[in-house]
Design a protein around this motif. Sequence first.
Motif, PDB file in Angstrom:
ATOM      1  N   LEU A 203      32.614  40.687  47.928  1.00 46.98           N
ATOM      2  CA  LEU A 203      31.623  41.416  47.138  1.00 46.98           C
ATOM      3  C   LEU A 203      32.195  41.894  45.808  1.00 46.98           C
ATOM      4  N   GLU A 204      33.505  41.878  45.667  1.00 48.83           N
ATOM      5  CA  GLU A 204      34.108  42.245  44.392  1.00 48.83           C
ATOM      6  C   GLU A 204      33.723  41.276  43.280  1.00 48.83           C
ATOM      7  N   LEU A 205      33.218  40.100  43.658  1.00 46.34           N
ATOM      8  CA  LEU A 205      32.832  39.095  42.675  1.00 46.34           C
ATOM      9  C   LEU A 205      31.383  39.226  42.234  1.00 46.34           C
ATOM     10  N   VAL A 206      30.688  40.267  42.718  1.00 48.52           N
ATOM     11  CA  VAL A 206      29.273  40.457  42.387  1.00 48.52           C
ATOM     12  C   VAL A 206      29.083  41.768  41.635  1.00 48.52           C
ATOM     13  N   ARG A 207      28.258  41.716  40.601  1.00 48.10           N
ATOM     14  CA  ARG A 207      27.888  42.927  39.867  1.00 48.10           C
ATOM     15  C   ARG A 207      26.387  43.114  39.982  1.00 48.10           C
TER      16      ARG A 207
END
Length: 230
Positions: A203-207
Amino acid sequence: MTSSRPIDGTVFEAVLFDMDGTLVASTPAVNRSWARWGREQGLPENFRDTVGHGKPAGEIAAELLPADRVDEGAARIQAIEIEEIHDVTMLPGANEALDAVPGERKAIVTSCSTPLAEARMEAAGVHRPATIVTASDIVHGKPDPEPFLLGATRLGVDPTRVLVVEDAPAGLQSGRAAGMTTLAVVGTHEANELEADLVIDTLELVRFVPVDGGVRVEIVEKGTPRPARA
């Protein structure tokens, strides 16, 4: 012919998050709990190979036990799992994702019962949203569409304009059946096991960006498109 729905740059009316394996790291606790339960029920060591991850405990018990033992068995696994929470933790980017989505546009939709969901959220330090759908609220669990459709109903949004964030095949199937766009997070399953509109590693790859009419989703690092629809 297959095609997938776009996610990067798309504005969704709401985002529905699965909990275990998506927001919360609970696999060791889950494995300990079910192994203990299986021993108590006299099941073979590999009994979990025949049931899918992400289903409500009551449905799993119904698949594995005689009808006259299902209710007792379901109650027992819930009690065990509520005890086994000491190493349940947040997954990277999970609270940040929850915090970024406005309250009226987010929900957690989990196959846990309400007592178990509450225990795991507290243990992990989840920044809990106001809207939570659990196995205690529905008749048919994942992969049936009912859990996610109920989440959309409670938020008052169009299911076809909702993003589901999931880690498990059963949950992704549930989201697709509800007519929603699906974003899979690798963790409990490998990327090649996940059928979704997009598969990402974390989820760190989603904003998530609040905008007029919803939430715009931006993928910081592109994941793997995996067509999900005919």
